[in-house]
Design a protein around this motif. Structure first.
Motif, PDB file in Angstrom:
ATOM      1  N   ASN A  64       0.854  -1.370  -0.088  1.00  0.00           N
ATOM      2  CA  ASN A  64      -0.106  -0.072  -0.123  1.00  0.00           C
ATOM      3  C   ASN A  64       0.924   1.421  -0.005  1.00  0.00           C
ATOM      4  N   TYR A 134      -3.537   7.765   3.425  1.00  0.00           N
ATOM      5  CA  TYR A 134      -3.619   6.317   2.847  1.00  0.00           C
ATOM      6  C   TYR A 134      -4.075   6.583   1.345  1.00  0.00           C
ATOM      7  N   SER A 137      -4.675   1.926  -1.829  1.00  0.00           N
ATOM      8  CA  SER A 137      -4.762   0.663  -1.048  1.00  0.00           C
ATOM      9  C   SER A 137      -4.569  -0.625  -2.230  1.00  0.00           C
ATOM     10  N   GLU A 169      -8.341   3.342   2.338  1.00  0.00           N
ATOM     11  CA  GLU A 169      -7.897   4.290   1.283  1.00  0.00           C
ATOM     12  C   GLU A 169      -8.530   5.511   1.313  1.00  0.00           C
TER      13      GLU A 169
END
Length: 202
Positions: A64, A134, A137, A169
């Motif tokens: 990730n 994030y 992903s 994400e």
């Protein structure tokens, strides 16, 4: 019967002795000068040319993509699209496993390390905010992220160490906030949440 005379049966020329001593002195001084001109390399010593080092890492071989966004005084910002702003530098942008392979001698080598590095190459006073994003992903799983802040000069000193979890994400989280005083000291280390990306998108 022969007797051995242990006395030296030859004389030393004082001039030759003087030349020999002068040659030794000259050789010694030459070697000292050579060492001063070319000091031996100090292995294992890193000079990052920074006052503060912020390292963000997540598990090795995790696919990730976690991004670092940072905001400094006067709303200066750095992220993967702007890696330098004032004295803040994003020295490494890691995209998970996306850019961690290289071919050496026909063999594909994988670097499992996931790490982004932010440096502050001075002590401008004001507040600094370090956020985690994030970004993408690959496995739809949570990602534990470790953040540490270290003061580099005059000696390496870890000022803060924390681990947090990004759940999905798109998540953005403030991992670290701190203030540099006009005297160059770090105070008020906290995790009070503030979005950087949302403000940047407006």
């Amino acid at each position: 019967m022969a007797l051995f005379n242990h006395k030296r049966d030859y004389d030393i020329d004082p001039f030759t002795d003087l030349l020999f001593n002068a040659l030794l002195t000259f050789t010694f001084l030459f070697l000292v000068a050579l060492l001063l001109l070319n000091p031996p390399a100090k292995s294992g010593i890193i000079d990052p040319k920074a006052e503060f080092l912020i390292t963000v890492s997540w598990p090795d071989s995790n696919p990730n993509d976690i991004d670092v966004w940072a905001q400094g005084p006067d709303n200066s910002q750095v992220w993967y699209m702007r890696t330098q702003q004032g004295l803040m530098h994003l020295d490494r942008d890691d995209r998970g496993m996306a850019n961690d392979t290289q071919v050496i001698d026909g063999r594909e080598i994988i670097n499992p390390l996931n790490q982004e590095v932010l440096t502050i190459r001075g002590r401008p006073p004001g507040e600094y905010i370090v956020n985690l994003h994030y970004f993408k992903s690959e496995d739809q799983l949570e990602v534990p992220v470790t953040v540490y802040l270290a003061e580099v000069n005059p000696t390496m000193k870890v000022l803060n160490y924390t681990t947090t979890t990004l759940r999905k994400e798109g998540d953005e989280m403030t991992a670290l906030r701190f203030t540099i005083t006009p005297r160059g000291e770090v105070v008020n280390i906290n995790q009070l949440q503030k979005s950087i990306i949302e403000a940047n998108d407006q």
